[in-house]
Design an enzyme around this catalytic site. Structure first.
Site, PDB file in Angstrom:
ATOM      1  N   LYS A 274      40.494 -54.836  31.097  1.00 48.65           N
ATOM      2  CA  LYS A 274      39.572 -53.748  31.446  1.00 48.65           C
ATOM      3  C   LYS A 274      40.201 -52.390  31.133  1.00 48.65           C
ATOM      4  O   LYS A 274      39.562 -51.541  30.516  1.00 48.65           O
ATOM      5  CB  LYS A 274      39.234 -53.863  32.943  1.00 48.65           C
ATOM      6  CG  LYS A 274      38.287 -52.824  33.464  1.00 48.65           C
ATOM      7  CD  LYS A 274      37.588 -53.312  34.710  1.00 48.65           C
ATOM      8  CE  LYS A 274      38.429 -53.247  35.965  1.00 48.65           C
ATOM      9  NZ  LYS A 274      38.614 -51.887  36.496  1.00 48.65           N
TER      10      LYS A 274
ATOM     11  N   ASP B 112      46.625 -53.830  41.302  1.00 52.07           N
ATOM     12  CA  ASP B 112      45.327 -54.507  41.389  1.00 52.07           C
ATOM     13  C   ASP B 112      45.436 -55.945  41.896  1.00 52.07           C
ATOM     14  O   ASP B 112      44.420 -56.604  42.121  1.00 52.07           O
ATOM     15  CB  ASP B 112      44.635 -54.491  40.019  1.00 52.07           C
ATOM     16  CG  ASP B 112      44.205 -53.078  39.653  1.00 52.07           C
ATOM     17  OD1 ASP B 112      44.061 -52.239  40.562  1.00 52.07           O
ATOM     18  OD2 ASP B 112      44.016 -52.815  38.452  1.00 52.07           O
TER      19      ASP B 112
END
Ligand code: S3P
Length: 435
Positions: free
Chosen positions: A22, A317
Site C-alpha cells: 500500500k 502497522d
C-alpha cells in the site's frame, strides 16, 4: 453492516502471492504522475486507500488507465498538475492526505483535501506546521490541525526540520513539498521510518541524500524525470496476518510469495523470530529498488517479548497482529513507547485491549502500550466472542486471525474497512484454510 464469522482450529496450508504494498503504491502513483510519459505500475495495491489516491490524480489532470493487474499513469512532468474542480477525497487514508498536502503546497493553484470520519479525526498539524515553515498557506479545522485542509499553492523554501515523531508520512510530505522548494529540505526523525519515498525517488532518478539520521533533498530539479515501469512488492503488513496465523495455529505451513522485506519494515519478522517463530526468508531479490523475498512459515510455540519505543517505527502497522501473537504466546508481553498507535485509523491500543479482553486475554492498557499475559502452554484457548473492528482494517484482520484459535466461532462486526488495504483478505484466508 458487514461482518465476518471465523470458525476456529483449522491449520493454514499452501502458498499465497501477497498483493502489492500500500505505501509503495501511493508513492508509485505520485512519482509516475510527476514523471514525463507513461509509467506502468504492475501488482499495485487495489485497496480503496490507493484507489482514492489514483482518483485524486485524475482530478489533478492526470490520465490513469486502471485494470486489475496494472495502472498506466500518463505523467505530465513536475509542473503538469492542474487545479481540481472539487475537493480531493482521500477516504480513510492518512498517507494519501498527508502526502498530497505536501505535494500540493508548492503548486500554483488551490486545493481542498478531505477524507472520511477517521481521517478527519487524525492529527494533520504534524505536516501543516513544518509545511507552513516552508511558506505553505494551509488552513483547516482547529487552526489546521484537522481536515478538511485548504491548500493555497505558494512558492516554498527548503527548511531543516527535526520531527518530534518518527513518521514516514511526515517525512514524505516534506520531501514532496521539498521537490518544489527553493534550496535544501532536510528532515531528521527520532528513529528512521520506512524509506519507500527515498528509494522510489532514486529509482526515478531524483537524488536524495542520507546524512546520519537525516534525509536531504535539493529542490526544483533543473530537469524532470522519465516515466518508469515498476512491479510493486507484496505488502509485508498484509502478509503479517497469515504469518501470525501460521505461527499460532498448530500444523500450519504456508509460503508467502513476493513479499517486500525492506529493512525499515521488517520489525515484525524480527520480533516473531525472537518470540520463537519458525520463519525462513528465501529467494531474496530486488524490485524497483526494494528488497523482496518469499517467506516460509511453520507453526511453533511462541513466548512473550518486550518491545520498546526504538522498535515501534519498524513494526508500526503490525501492532494489532503482534498483540494476537502475544495473546497466544507463553508468558508476558510488554509494549512501551507505542503512543503513535493511538492516532491511527482507530486508537489501536484501546481497540486491541478491549477486543482481546472479550476473547479472554488478560491485558492491561498503559498510556503508551500494554502489558499482556499470553496463554502459552496452558492448553487454554481464546474465547470465541462477538467483536468489533472499531472501523479499522488492521484490527478487523487481526481479530479474524485471533478467531482461528478460539474455542467457538468469533464474529467481527464492521469489516467493510478491510477494503481500504486488502480487498482479497478473506478469500485468501479461506484458500489457506482449505488447501
Ligand atoms: C505509512 C506510514 C506509517 C504507517 C502507515 C503508512 C506510509 O504512518 O502507519 O500505515 O505509507 O508512509 P506514520 O507515518 O504516521 O507512522
Amino acid at each position: 453492516m458487514t461482518s465476518l464469522t471465523i470458525t476456529p482450529w483449522r491449520p493454514l496450508k499452501g502458498a499465497l502471492s501477497i498483493p502489492g504494498d500500500k505505501s509503495i503504491t501511493h508513492r508509485a502513483i505520485i512519482l509516475s504522475a510527476l514523471a514525463e510519459g507513461r509509467s506502468t505500475i504492475t501488482g499495485y495495491c487495489r485497496g480503496e486507500d490507493c484507489l482514492n489516491t489514483a482518483r485524486s490524480f485524475r482530478a489533478l489532470g492526470i490520465r490513469i488507465d486502471e485494470s486489475p493487474e496494472r495502472l498506466d499513469v500518463h505523467g505530465k512532468g513536475l509542473w503538469g498538475l492542474s487545479e481540481p474542480e472539487h475537493p480531493l477525497d482521500c477516504g480513510n487514508s492518512g498517507t494519501g492526505i498527508r502526502l498530497l498536502t505536501g505535494l500540493l503546497a508548492g503548486q500554483d493553484f488551490f486545493t481542498v483535501l478531505t477524507g472520511d470520519e477517521s481521517v478527519k479525526r487524525r492529527p494533520m498539524g504534524r505536516v501543516v506546521k513544518p509545511l507552513r515553515e516552508m511558506g505553505a498557506v494551509i488552513s483547516g479545522r482547529k487552526g489546521g490541525e484537522l481536515a478538511p485542509l485548504a491548500v493555497t499553492g505558494r512558492r516554498l523554501s527548503g527548511i531543516a526540520y527535526t520531527s518530534p515523531v518518527s513518521s514516514a508520512q511526515v517525512k514524505s510530505s516534506l520531501l514532496l513539498a521539498g521537490l518544489y522548494a527553493e534550496g535544501l529540505t532536510r528532515i531528521t526523525e527520532p528513529w528512521r521510518s520506512r524509506d519507500h519515498t527515498e528509494r522510489l525517488f532514486r529509482y526515478f532518478g531524483i537524488p536524495v541524500q542520507e546524512d546520519g539520521q537525516a534525509v536531504v533533498l535539493q529542490g526544483r530539479p533543473a530537469v524532470g524525470w522519465p516515466a518508469k515501469n515498476l512491479l510493486v512488492p507484496g505488502d509485508l503488513s498484509a502478509a503479517a496476518f497469515f504469518m501470525v496465523g501460521a505461527c499460532i495455529v498448530p500444523e500450519s505451513e504456508v509460503a508467502l510469495l513476493g513479499v517486500g522485506v525492506n529493512p525499515t519494515r521488517t520489525g515484525v519478522l524480527e520480533i516473531l523470530t525472537e518470540m520463537g517463530a519458525d520463519i525462513q526468508v528465501v529467494n531474496e531479490r530486488e524490485e524497483a529498488g526494494e528488497p523482496v523475498a518469499d517467506l516460509l512459515v511453520r507453526s511453533a510455540p511462541l513466548h512473550g517479548i518486550r518491545i520498546g519505543a526504538e522498535r515501534i517505527p519498524r513494526m508500526i502497522d503490525e501492532f494489532p497482529i503482534l498483540c494476537v501473537a502475544a495473546a497466544m504466546a507463553e508468558g508476558e508481553t510488554v509494549i512501551t513507547g507505542a503512543e503513535e498507535l493511538r492516532v491511527k485509523e482507530s486508537d489501536r491500543i484501546a481497540a486491541m485491549v478491549s477486543e482481546l479482553r472479550k476473547m479472554g486475554t488478560r491485558v492491561t492498557e498503559t498510556p503508551d502500550g500494554l502489558i499482556l499475559q499470553g496463554i502459552g502452554k496452558s492448553g487454554d484457548r481464546l474465547r470465541g466472542a462477538s467483536c468489533t473492528s472499531h472501523g479499522d482494517h488492521r484490527v478487523a484482520m487481526a481479530l479474524a486471525i485471533a478467531g482461528l484459535t478460539a474455542d467457538t466461532p468469533t464474529t467481527i462486526d464492521d469489516t467493510a474497512c478491510i477494503e481500504t488495504s486488502f480487498p482479497g483478505f478473506y478469500d485468501n484466508l479461506l484458500k489457506l484454510l482449505t488447501t
